[in-house]
Design an enzyme around this catalytic site. Structure first.
Site, mmCIF file in Angstrom:
data_model
loop_
_atom_site.group_PDB
_atom_site.id
_atom_site.type_symbol
_atom_site.label_atom_id
_atom_site.label_comp_id
_atom_site.label_asym_id
_atom_site.label_seq_id
_atom_site.Cartn_x
_atom_site.Cartn_y
_atom_site.Cartn_z
ATOM 1 N N ASP A 93 46.806 48.804 41.456
ATOM 2 C CA ASP A 93 47.114 48.472 42.641
ATOM 3 C C ASP A 93 47.496 49.794 43.644
ATOM 4 O OD1 ASP A 93 48.877 47.727 44.989
ATOM 5 O OD2 ASP A 93 48.942 45.685 44.062
ATOM 6 N N ARG A 125 46.999 40.693 50.735
ATOM 7 C CA ARG A 125 45.945 39.600 50.125
ATOM 8 C C ARG A 125 47.069 38.484 49.378
ATOM 9 N NH1 ARG A 125 41.645 41.465 45.796
ATOM 10 N NH2 ARG A 125 43.560 42.119 44.593
ATOM 11 N N ASP A 151 50.888 50.025 45.767
ATOM 12 C CA ASP A 151 51.893 50.191 44.538
ATOM 13 C C ASP A 151 52.076 51.713 44.128
ATOM 14 O OD1 ASP A 151 53.301 47.603 45.058
ATOM 15 O OD2 ASP A 151 52.070 46.628 43.376
HETATM 16 C C1 PRP Z 1 44.713 46.093 48.936
HETATM 17 C C2 PRP Z 1 43.788 47.139 49.449
HETATM 18 C C3 PRP Z 1 42.799 46.262 50.308
HETATM 19 C C4 PRP Z 1 42.915 45.003 49.635
HETATM 20 C C5 PRP Z 1 41.379 44.764 48.906
HETATM 21 O O1 PRP Z 1 45.646 45.785 49.780
HETATM 22 O O2 PRP Z 1 44.477 48.421 50.031
HETATM 23 O O3 PRP Z 1 43.569 46.110 51.664
HETATM 24 O O4 PRP Z 1 43.913 44.927 48.706
HETATM 25 O O5 PRP Z 1 41.182 43.540 48.423
HETATM 26 P P1 PRP Z 1 40.076 42.534 49.155
HETATM 27 O O6 PRP Z 1 38.944 43.632 49.135
HETATM 28 O O7 PRP Z 1 40.124 41.491 47.888
HETATM 29 O O8 PRP Z 1 40.615 42.155 50.392
HETATM 30 P P2 PRP Z 1 46.747 44.578 49.227
HETATM 31 O O9 PRP Z 1 46.514 43.454 49.784
HETATM 32 O O10 PRP Z 1 47.258 44.749 48.079
HETATM 33 O O11 PRP Z 1 48.190 45.268 50.318
HETATM 34 P P3 PRP Z 1 49.019 46.455 50.357
HETATM 35 O O12 PRP Z 1 47.980 47.722 50.662
HETATM 36 O O13 PRP Z 1 49.879 46.120 51.384
HETATM 37 O O14 PRP Z 1 49.552 46.377 48.841
HETATM 38 N N1 URA Z 2 43.590 46.126 45.818
HETATM 39 C C1 URA Z 2 44.104 47.150 44.992
HETATM 40 O O1 URA Z 2 44.701 47.927 45.166
HETATM 41 N N2 URA Z 2 43.385 47.364 43.760
HETATM 42 C C2 URA Z 2 42.323 46.682 43.466
HETATM 43 O O2 URA Z 2 41.927 46.663 42.407
HETATM 44 C C3 URA Z 2 41.933 45.190 44.451
HETATM 45 C C4 URA Z 2 42.873 45.286 45.331
#
Ligand code: PRP
Ligand code: URA
Length: 206
Positions: A197, A101, A200
């Protein structure tokens, strides 16, 4: 269709996952376990075909799963759901979709896609622990449809009402499975109360 899987073991383990004190090692283990339990519940309607097998005692008319199962984790956090499901369905193929995102706009940014062939005849389980705005899951579903997928089950742990609504309106044909439907999104697009998150917490990057 939205289904919230409220099995006591799933709910109990999700509670442990939510705790802010849960460290990366335990977080990974719990995510693994919850994913397996969810897959067990979701696979209750998998189509079977009749087969005859020879046991040491004779012939047994029985059944086995007829459809190929494909798991598609959305990178990164969806990776934490793969092993728990693969332990139950070891023949499942695994594809990957990379999305993150944009921190300001919250719009999904695609950076990788590699999926198995013949998605059109498979049952595809799209894996991501979180549906926040729904942007990432919706974009991943569109990508899978372009690749030919026709039966898609979206398997997530926690959803926000806003994100679930978005997916229901953009992809009414996709079944959504959650372990919990939470209250809302905060101003930064995080689910409240949520888990924080997940990427993370799973990989220890913060
Ligand atoms: C997180 C999660 C989803 C997304 C959800 O990923 O694992 O993929 O956010 O958010 P949304 O419904 O608003 O799109 P992130 O973008 O943080 O990436 P990552 O898994 O690489 O940390
Ligand atoms: N991605 C995450 O990992 N946590 C949230 O709450 C939203 C997006």
């Amino acid at each position: 269709m939205l289904k919230v899987l409220e099995h006591p073991l799933i709910t109990h383990k999700l509670t442990q996952l939510r705790r802010k004190e849960t460290i990366t090692k335990d977080f990974r283990h719990l995510l693994d376990e919850i994913s397996g339990l969810m897959a067990y519940e979701i696979s209750g309607d998998l189509p079977l075909k009749e087969v005859a097998v020879e046991t040491p005692m004779g012939v047994c008319a029985t059944h086995e799963i007829v459809k190929e199962i494909v798991l598609i984790p959305i990178l990164r956090a969806g990776l934490g759901m793969v092993d728990g499901i693969r332990n139950l369905i070891p023949t499942a193929k695994v594809g990957h979709i990379g999305l993150y995102r944009n921190e300001k706009t919250l719009a999904p940014v695609a950076y990788y896609s590699k999926v198995p062939e013949n998605l059109g005849v498979a049952i595809v389980m799209l894996l991501d622990p979180m549906i926040a705005t729904g942007g990432s899951a919706s974009a991943a579903i569109s990508c899978l449809k372009e690749e030919g997928a026709s039966v898609i089950k979206l398997v997530c742990l926690v959803g926000a009402p806003e994100g679930v609504k978005k997916i229901e309106s953009e992809h009414a044909d996709v079944d959504i499975y959650l372990a919990a439907l939470d209250e809302k999104l905060n101003g930064k697009g995080y689910i409240v109360p949520g888990l924080g998150d997940v990427g993370d917490r799973l990989f220890g990057t913060k």
